[in-house]
Write a protein that holds these residues in place. Sequence first.
Motif, PDB file in Angstrom:
ATOM      1  N   CYS A  49       0.831  -1.205   0.000  1.00 40.36           N
ATOM      2  CA  CYS A  49       0.000   0.000   0.000  1.00 40.36           C
ATOM      3  C   CYS A  49       0.870   1.263   0.000  1.00 40.36           C
ATOM      4  CB  CYS A  49      -0.951  -0.011   1.195  1.00 40.36           C
ATOM      5  SG  CYS A  49      -2.264  -1.263   1.057  1.00 40.36           S
ATOM      6  N   ALA A  50       2.064   1.176   0.591  1.00 36.59           N
ATOM      7  CA  ALA A  50       2.972   2.325   0.571  1.00 36.59           C
ATOM      8  C   ALA A  50       3.335   2.698  -0.865  1.00 36.59           C
ATOM      9  CB  ALA A  50       4.234   2.014   1.372  1.00 36.59           C
ATOM     10  N   GLY A  51       3.537   1.678  -1.706  1.00 39.91           N
ATOM     11  CA  GLY A  51       3.840   1.950  -3.109  1.00 39.91           C
ATOM     12  C   GLY A  51       2.698   2.663  -3.806  1.00 39.91           C
ATOM     13  N   ILE A  52       1.465   2.305  -3.453  1.00 38.02           N
ATOM     14  CA  ILE A  52       0.298   2.968  -4.041  1.00 38.02           C
ATOM     15  C   ILE A  52       0.197   4.398  -3.532  1.00 38.02           C
ATOM     16  CG2 ILE A  52      -2.216   2.926  -4.187  1.00 38.02           C
ATOM     17  CD1 ILE A  52      -2.005  -0.163  -3.954  1.00 38.02           C
ATOM     18  N   HIS A  53       0.407   4.586  -2.230  1.00 36.59           N
ATOM     19  CA  HIS A  53       0.352   5.924  -1.651  1.00 36.59           C
ATOM     20  C   HIS A  53       1.403   6.836  -2.279  1.00 36.59           C
ATOM     21  CE1 HIS A  53      -2.432   5.918   1.938  1.00 36.59           C
ATOM     22  NE2 HIS A  53      -2.445   4.635   1.605  1.00 36.59           N
ATOM     23  N   ARG A  54       2.559   6.276  -2.639  1.00 41.05           N
ATOM     24  CA  ARG A  54       3.612   7.091  -3.259  1.00 41.05           C
ATOM     25  C   ARG A  54       3.161   7.641  -4.614  1.00 41.05           C
ATOM     26  NH1 ARG A  54       8.485   7.415  -0.958  1.00 41.05           N
ATOM     27  NH2 ARG A  54       9.198   5.811   0.523  1.00 41.05           N
ATOM     28  N   ASN A  55       2.227   6.964  -5.255  1.00 49.20           N
ATOM     29  CA  ASN A  55       1.727   7.420  -6.552  1.00 49.20           C
ATOM     30  C   ASN A  55       0.644   8.490  -6.421  1.00 49.20           C
ATOM     31  OD1 ASN A  55       3.413   5.759  -8.085  1.00 49.20           O
ATOM     32  ND2 ASN A  55       1.989   4.032  -7.963  1.00 49.20           N
ATOM     33  N   LEU A  56       0.198   8.742  -5.193  1.00 47.71           N
ATOM     34  CA  LEU A  56      -0.756   9.817  -4.967  1.00 47.71           C
ATOM     35  C   LEU A  56       0.009  11.132  -4.817  1.00 47.71           C
ATOM     36  CD1 LEU A  56      -3.014   8.078  -2.266  1.00 47.71           C
ATOM     37  CD2 LEU A  56      -3.242   7.989  -4.764  1.00 47.71           C
ATOM     38  N   THR A  58       1.575  14.242  -3.025  1.00 50.87           N
ATOM     39  CA  THR A  58       2.087  14.373  -1.665  1.00 50.87           C
ATOM     40  C   THR A  58       1.160  15.204  -0.785  1.00 50.87           C
ATOM     41  OG1 THR A  58       3.438  16.259  -2.396  1.00 50.87           O
ATOM     42  CG2 THR A  58       4.501  14.089  -2.315  1.00 50.87           C
ATOM     43  N   SER A  59       0.266  15.972  -1.404  1.00 58.25           N
ATOM     44  CA  SER A  59      -0.729  16.693  -0.614  1.00 58.25           C
ATOM     45  C   SER A  59      -1.790  15.741  -0.065  1.00 58.25           C
ATOM     46  CB  SER A  59      -1.406  17.773  -1.466  1.00 58.25           C
ATOM     47  OG  SER A  59      -2.119  17.184  -2.551  1.00 58.25           O
ATOM     48  N   VAL A  60      -1.885  14.549  -0.677  1.00 62.75           N
ATOM     49  CA  VAL A  60      -2.822  13.530  -0.201  1.00 62.75           C
ATOM     50  C   VAL A  60      -2.135  12.596   0.786  1.00 62.75           C
ATOM     51  CG1 VAL A  60      -4.284  11.579  -0.876  1.00 62.75           C
ATOM     52  CG2 VAL A  60      -4.182  13.631  -2.319  1.00 62.75           C
ATOM     53  N   SER A  61      -0.952  12.112   0.422  1.00 67.53           N
ATOM     54  CA  SER A  61      -0.250  11.160   1.276  1.00 67.53           C
ATOM     55  C   SER A  61       1.258  11.298   1.087  1.00 67.53           C
ATOM     56  CB  SER A  61      -0.694   9.728   0.946  1.00 67.53           C
ATOM     57  OG  SER A  61      -0.087   8.796   1.799  1.00 67.53           O
ATOM     58  N   ARG A  62       1.970  11.419   2.193  1.00 66.20           N
ATOM     59  CA  ARG A  62       3.432  11.528   2.176  1.00 66.20           C
ATOM     60  C   ARG A  62       4.002  10.341   2.945  1.00 66.20           C
ATOM     61  NH1 ARG A  62       6.863  14.642   5.368  1.00 66.20           N
ATOM     62  NH2 ARG A  62       5.037  15.653   6.321  1.00 66.20           N
ATOM     63  N   VAL A  63       4.730   9.476   2.241  1.00 67.47           N
ATOM     64  CA  VAL A  63       5.119   8.170   2.766  1.00 67.47           C
ATOM     65  C   VAL A  63       6.526   8.197   3.355  1.00 67.47           C
ATOM     66  CG1 VAL A  63       5.509   5.748   2.162  1.00 67.47           C
ATOM     67  CG2 VAL A  63       3.600   6.994   1.143  1.00 67.47           C
ATOM     68  N   LYS A  64       6.689   7.524   4.491  1.00 65.87           N
ATOM     69  CA  LYS A  64       8.005   7.318   5.084  1.00 65.87           C
ATOM     70  C   LYS A  64       8.119   5.885   5.592  1.00 65.87           C
ATOM     71  CE  LYS A  64       9.648  11.828   6.718  1.00 65.87           C
ATOM     72  NZ  LYS A  64      10.193  12.548   7.898  1.00 65.87           N
ATOM     73  N   SER A  65       9.352   5.388   5.594  1.00 71.33           N
ATOM     74  CA  SER A  65       9.649   4.093   6.194  1.00 71.33           C
ATOM     75  C   SER A  65       9.870   4.276   7.691  1.00 71.33           C
ATOM     76  CB  SER A  65      10.896   3.485   5.552  1.00 71.33           C
ATOM     77  OG  SER A  65      11.378   2.395   6.317  1.00 71.33           O
ATOM     78  N   LEU A  66       9.383   3.318   8.469  1.00 78.85           N
ATOM     79  CA  LEU A  66       9.610   3.393   9.913  1.00 78.85           C
ATOM     80  C   LEU A  66      11.085   3.208  10.247  1.00 78.85           C
ATOM     81  CD1 LEU A  66       6.630   1.296  11.375  1.00 78.85           C
ATOM     82  CD2 LEU A  66       6.673   3.697  10.658  1.00 78.85           C
ATOM     83  N   MET A  67      11.781   2.432   9.424  1.00 75.18           N
ATOM     84  CA  MET A  67      13.154   2.058   9.737  1.00 75.18           C
ATOM     85  C   MET A  67      14.203   2.847   8.954  1.00 75.18           C
ATOM     86  SD  MET A  67      12.774  -0.156  12.078  1.00 75.18           S
ATOM     87  CE  MET A  67      14.482  -0.713  12.172  1.00 75.18           C
ATOM     88  N   LEU A  68      13.871   3.282   7.744  1.00 73.56           N
ATOM     89  CA  LEU A  68      14.890   3.826   6.853  1.00 73.56           C
ATOM     90  C   LEU A  68      14.917   5.350   6.807  1.00 73.56           C
ATOM     91  CD1 LEU A  68      14.392   1.377   3.845  1.00 73.56           C
ATOM     92  CD2 LEU A  68      16.021   1.187   5.743  1.00 73.56           C
ATOM     93  N   ASP A  69      13.831   6.000   7.141  1.00 72.35           N
ATOM     94  CA  ASP A  69      13.748   7.450   6.991  1.00 72.35           C
ATOM     95  C   ASP A  69      13.947   8.178   8.315  1.00 72.35           C
ATOM     96  OD1 ASP A  69      13.272   7.560   4.190  1.00 72.35           O
ATOM     97  OD2 ASP A  69      11.202   6.923   4.536  1.00 72.35           O
ATOM     98  N   ILE A  70      14.298   9.445   8.209  1.00 70.16           N
ATOM     99  CA  ILE A  70      14.457  10.315   9.378  1.00 70.16           C
ATOM    100  C   ILE A  70      13.100  10.933   9.715  1.00 70.16           C
ATOM    101  CG2 ILE A  70      15.635  12.313  10.344  1.00 70.16           C
ATOM    102  CD1 ILE A  70      17.455   9.921   9.770  1.00 70.16           C
TER     103      ILE A  70
END
Length: 323
Positions: A49-56, A58-70
């Motif tokens: 679902c994160a991959g799908i959210h990334r295609n929206l 960024t005003s709708v959804s801004r995706v981050k990894s719990l482990m990889l991102d700051i």
Amino acid sequence: MGDSSSTSLLREQLLELVKLPQNAKCADCFELGPQWASVNLGIFICIGCAGIHRNLSTSVSRVKSLMLDIWKPEEVQFMSTMGNENSNATWEASLPPMFVRPSAKDSVPLKEQFIRAKYVRKLYLEKEGGGGGSGSSSLTHSSGSVGLFNMAISGAGLPVLEGFLTKKGEVVKNWKRRFFRLNGTLLSYYKKPNQEGGPTGTVCLAEVNEDIDCLLDPIDNHLSCFKISVPGRNYYLSADNPEAMFEWIMAIRAAYVYLCKPSSLGFSEKASPESQIPRILDFLNSRYIATHKKKINGRQVNTCFWSCTVVDILVKNLQLDSR
């Protein structure tokens, strides 16, 4: 050193949040163990679902990894305040009780249409004047551009949907536009909406023997296709656009909910419905059971498309059976 320590602390807080029962499953497909998040929606989601959210946007959804991102402290605080349960209470406030949520095992296009319907088209927000999911009479909400109308739940509690689809012929393999009418568990098609003398053909959904999902590749250059398989024939259907395809698939899946009696799935007709809720919840724990065999009119068929949204319907049927 301070920055590293702060980053580690924030990550630990996130990992504690995602372990909470209300966040332990992806907010959209209910896959266990989400490791990603939509920061501005405040939800934990799976990698699919994160991959799908990334295609929206960024005003709708801004995706981050719990482990990889700051992460920033205010972002973690918002995740703590919102979370999956609170978010879905808003974004799925009018999700109909017979709606069978696309699961992690479904195709990416089907999940994408659900996510877009939820966050972009905002179809499941609470309607003006209240009336959430349990009181909603609409299975999904179609726009005029889709060419669908009369999307509702009939008085008998069965899904109703009408509109045009393009169907591939059985003998002559050309494609023709037909008017389809789903009424309960029968899907009929006509050459024109006001056709006299009955339908040109009818598909009994009780005989469907495999999952109904989006076809990933075009069929004969036709897009937005799905297939309905019954003994002796495959029906290849093309909708006008992905939104219409999504509505048809969801409506047909909903018909399966009403095909299944609790007794046929091994639930007692004598024990009190309330006492069987834990077993029902265990039974539906995965949100999706690929195949269950049962008999309808003496013929063994497969029934699919279960989700925990069916719990209330099962309990209601148990109450009726126990009278």
